[in-house]
Design a protein around this motif. Structure first.
Motif, PDB file in Angstrom:
ATOM      1  N   ILE A  71       0.849  -1.334   0.071  1.00 25.45           N
ATOM      2  CA  ILE A  71      -0.120   0.055  -0.145  1.00 25.45           C
ATOM      3  C   ILE A  71       0.883   1.206   0.003  1.00 25.45           C
ATOM      4  CG2 ILE A  71      -1.688   1.423   1.381  1.00 25.45           C
ATOM      5  CD1 ILE A  71      -2.918  -1.275   2.077  1.00 25.45           C
ATOM      6  N   ALA A 234      -3.610  -4.186  -3.182  1.00 26.82           N
ATOM      7  CA  ALA A 234      -3.287  -3.205  -2.222  1.00 26.82           C
ATOM      8  C   ALA A 234      -2.472  -1.793  -2.477  1.00 26.82           C
ATOM      9  CB  ALA A 234      -2.337  -4.096  -1.297  1.00 26.82           C
ATOM     10  N   GLU A 235      -1.661  -2.116  -3.556  1.00 22.24           N
ATOM     11  CA  GLU A 235      -1.056  -1.145  -4.233  1.00 22.24           C
ATOM     12  C   GLU A 235      -2.158  -0.070  -4.865  1.00 22.24           C
ATOM     13  OE1 GLU A 235       2.612   0.053  -7.785  1.00 22.24           O
ATOM     14  OE2 GLU A 235       2.156  -1.991  -6.590  1.00 22.24           O
ATOM     15  N   GLN A 237      -5.078   0.214  -3.778  1.00 23.50           N
ATOM     16  CA  GLN A 237      -5.690   1.221  -2.756  1.00 23.50           C
ATOM     17  C   GLN A 237      -4.928   2.427  -2.197  1.00 23.50           C
ATOM     18  OE1 GLN A 237      -6.676  -1.154   0.977  1.00 23.50           O
ATOM     19  NE2 GLN A 237      -8.436   0.469   1.448  1.00 23.50           N
ATOM     20  N   GLY A 238      -3.502   2.004  -2.166  1.00 25.70           N
ATOM     21  CA  GLY A 238      -2.791   3.309  -1.799  1.00 25.70           C
ATOM     22  C   GLY A 238      -2.644   4.330  -2.802  1.00 25.70           C
TER      23      GLY A 238
END
Length: 263
Positions: A71, A234-235, A237-238
């Motif tokens: 993230i 996840a990336e 979302q970041g």
């Protein structure tokens, strides 16, 4: 663009998310018109400081920590925004952790204090599930923020969640939405990711954690590692949160400075 009524066919572990840009995130009707390239007001009068998203997590067997690090990569990829990793305090005794074969924690990631929370421009909170709710360690930390709640110090700050569960029916959605109460009482603005990850959100040909509420991972018996799709989500979302925080920075600063607490 896939939809619930028309899912993509042949979705693989390598499907790419929808391309994000600052312009792709609309805040019409939610905040005053503002150019994302305008100077963003930040506390302390330092207009050059990067906006900071605190990625605050509890991780016992490193599954949540792995998502947190990915993230951060997504957050750091957005100009003018940086992700800062923090742990919450452990509440289990060392001898209990040893019996549970919990690996040693990375000393390079500091434990956050309640006082530091007010320095964040946004939050992403990560935790494993315990019967559909956040782990006790994360709940204990939220319980310690009563002073911030009393003065609504975090009101207007964007925040989201990422989770880890042991099974497919173990709470990928429930663990996030039962945590929304924490944000509501603080007046924070909940930011889900929706289906912005694109085709990867609709694939059913492989095991994948995550939901419209936020990224996630299936830990299984503890030995399963996050898949590439879970890490990519996840990336994503970041990056998504970084763009939202950048867009809403003026509004959140206003909310913090102007909120009136009645006593």
């Amino acid at each position: 663009m896939p939809s619930k009524s028309k899912a993509s066919l042949g979705v693989s572990d390598h499907d790419v998310p929808i391309a994000l840009s600052e312009r792709s995130i609309s805040t019409e009707g939610l905040s005053p018109a503002r150019s994302v390239n305008a100077a963003v007001p930040v506390r302390g009068g330092d207009s050059q400081r990067k906006l900071r998203i605190f990625i605050v997590f509890y991780s016992m067997y490193r599954h949540v920590e792995t998502l947190a690090r990915r993230i951060k990569k997504g957050v750091d990829g957005v100009e003018g925004v940086e992700g800062v990793l923090y742990r919450v305090p452990e509440i289990l005794a060392p001898e209990v952790l040893e019996q549970m074969k919990v690996p040693a924690k990375d000393d390079g990631i500091p434990v956050i204090s309640v006082e530091e929370m007010v320095e964040a421009d946004g939050f992403l909170f990560g935790f494993p599930t315990r019967f559909g709710s956040m782990a006790a360690q994360m709940k204990a930390f939220f319980d310690s923020t009563g002073g911030l709640w009393r003065e609504q110090k975090l009101a207007g700050v964007p925040a989201g969640f990422f989770v880890s569960t042991g099974t497919q029916g173990g709470g990928q959605e429930a663990t996030a939405w039962t945590a929304i109460t924490q944000l509501a009482h603080h007046g924070m603005v909940y930011v889900p990711i929706g289906y912005t990850f694109g085709a990867g959100m609709f694939g059913i040909d492989s095991i994948r954690g995550g939901s419209p509420y936020g990224s996630g991972v299936f830990s299984g018996d503890g030995t399963r590692e996050p898949s590439e799709t879970e890490l990519a989500l996840a990336e994503h979302q970041g990056k998504y949160m970084a763009l939202v925080v950048k867009r809403f920075a003026g509004t959140s600063s206003f909310a913090r400075n102007k909120v009136a607490v009645k006593t």
